[in-house]
Design an enzyme around this catalytic site. Sequence first.
Site, short mmCIF file in Angstrom:
data_model
loop_
_atom_site.label_atom_id
_atom_site.label_comp_id
_atom_site.label_asym_id
_atom_site.label_seq_id
_atom_site.Cartn_x
_atom_site.Cartn_y
_atom_site.Cartn_z
N GLU A 58 0.82 -1.22 0.00
CA GLU A 58 0.00 0.00 0.00
C GLU A 58 0.86 1.27 0.00
OE1 GLU A 58 -4.09 -1.45 2.15
OE2 GLU A 58 -2.43 -0.97 3.48
N GLU B 7 -6.74 -7.55 -1.39
CA GLU B 7 -7.39 -7.56 -0.08
C GLU B 7 -8.87 -7.26 -0.27
OE1 GLU B 7 -5.66 -5.11 2.92
OE2 GLU B 7 -3.62 -5.88 2.59
#
Length: 624
Positions: free
Chosen positions: A185, A259
């Site tokens: 991320e 995710e």
Amino acid sequence: MLMCLSFSSRFNWSELIPLRLWGRTLGLQTEKSQFLLEGMPFRIFGGSMHYFRVPREYWEDRMLKMKACGLNTLTTYVPWNLHEQERGKFDFSRNLDLEAFLSLAAKNGLWVILRPGPYICSEWDLGGLPSWLLQDPEMQLRTTYKGFTEAVDAYFDRLMHIVVPLQASTYKKGGPIIAVQVENEYGSYAKDPNYMTYVKMALLNRGIVEMLMTSDNKNGLSFGLVEGALATVNFQKLEPGLLKYLDTVQRDQPKMVMEYWTGWFDNWGGPHYVFDADEMVNTVASVLKLGASINLYMFHGGTNFGFMNGALEADEYKSDVTSYDYDAVLTEAGDYTSKFFKLRQLFSMIIGQPLPLPPMIESKASYGAILLHQYISLWDVLPSLLQPIKSEFPINMENLRLNDSSGQSYGYVLYETVVFGGGHLHTRDHVRDRAQVFVNTMYVGELDYNTVELSLPEGQGFRQLRLLVENRGRVNYGLALNEQRKGLIGDVFLNKTPLRNFKIYSLEMKPGFMKSLRHTAGWSAVPDYFVGPAFFRGRLWIEHQPQDTFLKLQASPGWEKGVVFVNGQNLGRYWKIGPQETLYLPGPWLRKGSNEIVIFEERTAGRIIQSVDIPYLGRTQYVD
């Protein structure tokens, strides 16, 4: 109810499992909009499970449940701060045996997407980065700052020695790793345009040959890209056009949700978040209908044992609870939920073969009331077990001269100095994260982010001023990672004069300390009323084979805030503000006969705790 969806093709992957593809050379590839595994069309049906959050004895059980749900791939993070707790000293043993975990995945027919960081987020202290990095006052985490990259290089040298031989296309006996994630991320951080290339090359130069991937939410997607890595996306709600948005950053590539958030995590003082099972499975079905691959984060959350929970810092600092149940597909203790059976039904519609039968669940035990019959005050422990560090100025936790110059990472620090009289105590926001204040042994009050001043009562002569400071967990996400030093991070003032000449006691509560505590003199019977901080101990006697149980501290008056140890294992924190009211105690950590329970209670102690067979994670609130 599972919404009605038709799938144009079924997939029979019975031969596409690690141990049946010895001597392979192709690994995972892309061909326009689809994945190929050894040249055959492949969809990733993944689930996240972290070996460091699950007792080793239960790894295989959780993997078998993945297979029974219809998954073919396991994803896991790798926590740098556990594998290198002290600089230059690596631990890949026992519950941190990554090689054993990955080999077990292969044995059970699961491919692996490895997410080695170095930063992992994961609601884990400092996003998995070791706290000793913060000894450098100029440290710039997650950048190409020399002090950071030198540490990453040393860590990756050791880590990749384990990982490289377990890659799918280099391992002759069925290596499970088909993809490796570059950082994590980074688009939400994006402080250094050269950093992602550095991490990519750190992997490639050490022998990583499998497919590289990145992982970002929609807003960070375009900022977290790196050439040569497949971009994937993270979300919980499938907004219109979200998957097509991937086409704007990479053309003619398979779509992957790295995710898909099956639930959410909890903070102390908040609710226990839950995510509707039907909404979850319908979103998964929609993702699959669009031809994408998916990874369920989390399939099994597990537990933030010890002091390893992370924290958020948006409008205010909020630390995460001990449980990482996450309202995931399996519970914290590995039991099935309705999400499991709904997903199993969905995946069975797509996979062209019968799924394995779900393993039997482990029964849980209720061992009843446990009496804590002895205690010893923290003040009585200090002279015999702890050697203070003397310093003119306050020193933050990470810079204490401890652990072979790696500092203190977790737990508590006691700062002690001598004052004359009372007056106005002000921290200037230098307490991280919460301090109990004592004059001699008398409790005066608490200081934290919101309370930065209090009045000290007047008194005769010189007295000891004590600040017991707790590190409640370092922030694991956002732009404040470089500011996560704990303890006293600057001067504290009494009547506008900075305090000086400290004795500083480290209370990291490592196994060696707990063992010494067991044998120290000074334990006595618990009185009818006692105010901490103190250690309390009792015994749990088990007649038969131990089973999982849950410890409930709110079953009687007392037990305000602290930490629980069972047979030397740190179960984690409890706090009366909730939401979590029970601590998970795995059966493998118990033994037949006598089991020692030690509780460090900061304030008001009870006399008993309850062993129950059902967890209670608090008042629920649905994720919006």
